[in-house]
Structure formats: structure tokens, C-alpha cells
Design an enzyme around this catalytic site. Sequence first.
Site, mmCIF file in Angstrom:
data_model
loop_
_atom_site.group_PDB
_atom_site.id
_atom_site.type_symbol
_atom_site.label_atom_id
_atom_site.label_comp_id
_atom_site.label_asym_id
_atom_site.label_seq_id
_atom_site.Cartn_x
_atom_site.Cartn_y
_atom_site.Cartn_z
ATOM 1 N N GLU A 152 6.836 108.009 21.705
ATOM 2 C CA GLU A 152 5.264 108.720 22.454
ATOM 3 C C GLU A 152 5.075 109.805 21.990
ATOM 4 O OE1 GLU A 152 7.604 107.965 23.798
ATOM 5 O OE2 GLU A 152 7.783 105.799 24.694
ATOM 6 N N HIS A 154 9.193 104.075 37.570
ATOM 7 C CA HIS A 154 7.673 103.232 36.852
ATOM 8 C C HIS A 154 7.054 103.489 37.348
ATOM 9 C CE1 HIS A 154 11.280 102.206 34.042
ATOM 10 N NE2 HIS A 154 10.217 101.716 33.410
#
Lengths: 323, 321
Positions: free
Chosen positions: A59, A128
Site C-alpha cells: 500500500e 474491514h
Amino acid sequence: MTTTYRQALREALREALAKDERVFLMGEDVGAYGGCFGVSLGLLEEFGPERVLDTPMSESAFVGAGIGAALGGMRPIVEIMTVNFSLLALDQIMNNAATLRHMSGGQLGVPLVIRMTTGAGRQLAAQHSHSLEGWYAHIPGLRVVAPATLADARGMLWTALLDPDPVLLFEHGALYNVSGELEPDAGPVDIDTAAIRRPGRDATLVAYGGTVRTALEAAGRLAADGIDAEVIDLRTLRPLDVETVLASVRRTHRLVVVDEGWRTGSLSAEISARAAEFALYDLDAPVERVCTEEVPIPYAKQLEDAALPRADDVVAAVRRAVS
Amino acid sequence: MNVKERERLLRQMIRIRRFEERCVELYSDSKIRGFMHLYIGEEAVAAGVLPALGPGDAVVSTYREHGHALALGIPMEAVLAEMYGRTNGCSRGRGGSMHLFDAGRRFYGGNAIVGGGLPLAVGLALADAMQGKALVTACLFGDGAVAEGEFHECLNLAALWRLPVLFCCENNFYAMGTALRRAQAQTDLALRASSYGMPAWPVDGMDPVAVTEATERAVESIRGGAGPCFLELRTYRFRAHSMYDAERYRAKSEVEEWRQRDPIPRLTESMRNDGELDDAALAAIESEVEEELAAAIAAAEAGAPEPVEGLTRFVYAERRP
Ligand SMILES: Cc1ncc(C[n+]2csc(CCOP(=O)(O)OP(=O)(O)O)c2C)c(N)n1
Ligand SMILES: [Mg+2]
């Protein structure tokens, strides 16, 4: 034209890739897989691997590469699977994207769009499901937008790409399958103003992203009881269109903020503070806030539901405010 | 390497050295504030790497970047004025010593997050490649960055996509007070880099000729489309990490050993021995550098402070479509 939030986002990506050859899409599984939530399905086939780049699970590297590519004259769209994973790129977003223009004395700009999923409601548990857009809205140098409607899902991306500064675009995960009508000629929309989604006289409900639906549902129920609530969709979380909110409060004299972030240090806190600073004497009741409970989002359905702002809670809050 | 080129290297190293020696005085006089990281001892790297790049190539650097900025050609007065926080500084007083920028020369900063510049370099190289430009992005960073995840993510990504990045690791064997061997199980950094699938080799970073040759070779390979290269430039900082520290983490004798390899006297001696430099030529270099420094100080002193009314400028673009 009937479409979904997901399709509207995809149309926006397709339009951007077709209109400007400097635009490319990059992220984990955006190509061969079609995007972890299916948003970019088919774009690899349509635009090829030079425009739709699958990245390794790095990322920081690919978000930072997006920043570098923006400095280098491109118009990257970087997808991060979810806001929780964006924390692995926080260094690049905070320390580079948000600061380079300032640190360079105005010489550099980062015309970059970072898209990511936010929000709960799908039993995905505590890694999440969080709504961390409020954190990003804290940071000068970034623009933060949250499309809540099909028209915004379709129209915000292009405007964000034209912007000379980095724009973070938060897609609420529970909205991808929402379907509805969209004008066939729907196109770019502004990313500066809040929108009144339902006009009303008795109370101002402020929401954004996933909670706009919650607020509208609550307003519908309140209407049956003769309480006429106005629903404002913030649309842009930084910079905030405070004027639209304050003007509404000056008409309704009551403010209820619905925020899927946690209450403490949240966007809802910011909106409340602005009301206290600039509209205190217009308020006839204390500001009410309906936020996520202060727990990591749990997995079990009944627990998750109980943690999130519900229409029932909003209805109750508005009743308290108008009583 | 011919006389002219060696003289150019010597001149550049002296220029950087004298600049920083003067910065120490200016710091003591409180003309310069904040963190200031000196490059003294490491000048051979900047003098060798930066001029070996071509026009249009990009550079991403660290907070220890005075030497990089000067060797790239950012005017000394713009660098010094920045450290004074003045309007004529190269970042208009927003950056200071650690954040020198020059968009026109494609100098993308002075990054003070260890490892934070590597992703930018990968992206700049990606943009150049996508636009079909045969340009190289040089990314300078310290041995400390090797401990960061961003280093590994970026070496992999650059190699995977065969991007034109020149990774220049300035291995001065310390990250603040942490010796490389106390931070890394495998201290052969070129070996580490080569495992990502790119040519990587160690270079004597105290020898500007060796640095130049290595950079030229690497740049040629990168420009030819072979993907990224990694140079481990072994060097040493003679002074504290930042302006002052007690240097309890290393032995005086170790510093003394490295000082014996100081690139400036080393090249001076070698040129003298080869009859390429005499006292008069050396004195001329010193006095030209002194003149440039005096002019830079005068310009920095004369620069206007950035007006406080403009405090919130340069957060967002002043013009939007
Ligand atoms: C991410 C991060 N962690 C810690 C620091 C604090 N810090 C500044 S410089 C430094 C040492 C870096 O060493 P190295 O990369 O070898 O560069 P050198 O200073 O030797 O040139 C540290 C730990 C930082 N700036 N950034
Ligand atoms: Mg070091």
C-alpha cells in the site's frame, strides 16, 4: 436509466480513462480480478494493462507511486481496498500528498485521486468495517469526498481528477448494490457543496455517505408523525460546506448529526462545534448526535447492527430535539 | 578521468564542505534554526552522483540534502535563504534545511520521513515511463531506510515494473546512533537489493571518481531500459547526526580512521601527485567558493521574511478549474 452505485462508479472510471490519457487506475486486484468489490470489472480488458495496473500488496509503495506519478504529470486514480488498509499508506498520504505543495512553497501539486471503501454493515468485523474518513478530514492539504447517491458516485470522480490537489473518495461498502435511476446524461458534479436531500422545517439532520439513507429513512418515519425533518448530505468532508448546515439550522433551530464514525473526535463533533460557534443562539435544543458505538465493529449481526447508527436512533434523537 | 573532470569534482566537494562549515556558524548565531543534518564527510557521493544525471532527470532526496541540492545546481543563495526562512528561499520558508525543493530542476525534496521518498521516486519514474520519456529518477536515502517496509515494497515494485529508478543508498553505517550491524542481520546492502532482481553493487563512497563511474554505468543501463539499479555508496559522516549529539555510539578512533579517507584531501593529494593541481589553482577554487558563499549569505540576509499574512498559502492550489 436503472443502475447501481457500483456501476455508476465504474462508468465514472471508464469516462475518465477514455477522456484523458494521463489517467490510469492502479491498486490491488483492480485489473484481472475486477476490483475487490467489482467496481473496475472489465476495465483491464477495455483499456489494457498500461492503464489498469495490478499492484503487489504494497500500500505504501503504490499510493506513494501514485503521488510521484501525479508530480510527474499523470492523473492517477489509486484504489485502496478498504480504509483500514489505507493505514499502511498513511505515511504517504499524510507526509507527502498533503504536505508537498506547502513544503515546496507552492512549487509542487499532487493531482491524485485515492478511492477506497469505508463503512460497516456487511458483517466484516473489526478490520474491514471502520469509518475513518473523519481522520482524513482532519488533514489540511487533502480534499475528502463521500458520494452517497448514484449521481455523486457517477459525477464526483471527474471533478476530483480535475482538481490540482489530492482528493480522497470514500465509497461506502453497503451502497455498492444500491440501485436506482440515473439520468442517461449524468456527468460531473461539484465537490464543494453540501446538498439538501429532503427539505424540512422542524429539524436539520446532517449525514454523509452511508448514513444519508439512514437519515432519509428516519425523516420519512417522522413525517408520518407530522415532524418535518430536513436532510443534508455533506458530500464533501473537507473542506466542509458549513454554510449550508448553518443556514438550515437557522431555519429549523434543531440539529441532529448522524455519523458512522465514532462520536469522540469525529466529524459529528466538528459539525456540533461549528453550530456552537456560529449558530448557538439559533438552536432551540441541544445538538443531538447519532454515531457508532465506541467499539471496534463486531462480527455478529445483532452486535454490528447495535453498534451502528440506526434509523430508530435518529427518530428518537429528533423527537427529543423537537419535544 | 581527465583533469577537468577531477577538478570539477574537487571544486564541488569543497563548495559543499565550505557551505556547511559556514552553516554551523550561522546555526550558532541562530540565523538557521530547526534540525540541520550535515553532510560533511559524504561529499564525494553528491559530487559524483548528481552531475552524472542528465537534463530532465528527477531527484528525490532526504533531510541530509544540502550537498545534493548544491551539486544539482540549485543556487547556493536559494538554499541558504530557505534555511533562513526567507521569501527567496527555494521553498519560500516553508521547508527549511530538511525540505529543499526545486520543481524546475526536478528536485522533489528533502524528505524527512526515513524511507518516505522511495515511493515518490517509483511514481516519478512510472510517470516518465508512461509518457515515453527516457528519463531517470535518482533516489537518495540512508542505510536506515533499509529497515523500513517502504524500502522493500519499492525495490520490488520498481524491479517488477522495470522502472527507471537509480536507488542510491548512502551507507554511512549509522542511523542516528544505531550502527548498521545493530539493525540488520545482513549488512551487505547491495546483496539485499540484488535479491529484488536488479543490478546492485557497492561503491567506495569516499572516492568521487568511483562514484561518478558507478553512476554513469548505472544510468546508462537504466536509460537503456534494463530497469532499476542500486548503488550502495559506502561513506561516513564525520560529525554528529544532527547539529549536536554526544556521539556515544561510536569510537573516536573509528571516526579518526574514516577521516583519513576524507575525500577532499584525498583527491587534492592525488591531483597534486599527478601534477594536475598546484597551490595557486587550489587557492583559486577556495576563493571562488568563498565569494559564492559571501554572496549567498548576503542574499539570505537581504531576503524578506515570508509574510505571516500568507501563512495558509500553498495548502491548496490557488487556482482550480
Ligand atoms: C520513519 C522515521 N522514523 C524515524 C525517524 C527519525 N530519524 C531521523 S534520521 C534517522 C536515522 C536515519 O538514518 P539513515 O537513513 O542511515 O540516514 P543518515 O541520517 O545516516 O543520513 C532517524 C531514526 C524519521 N525521521 N523517520
Ligand atoms: Mg546512515
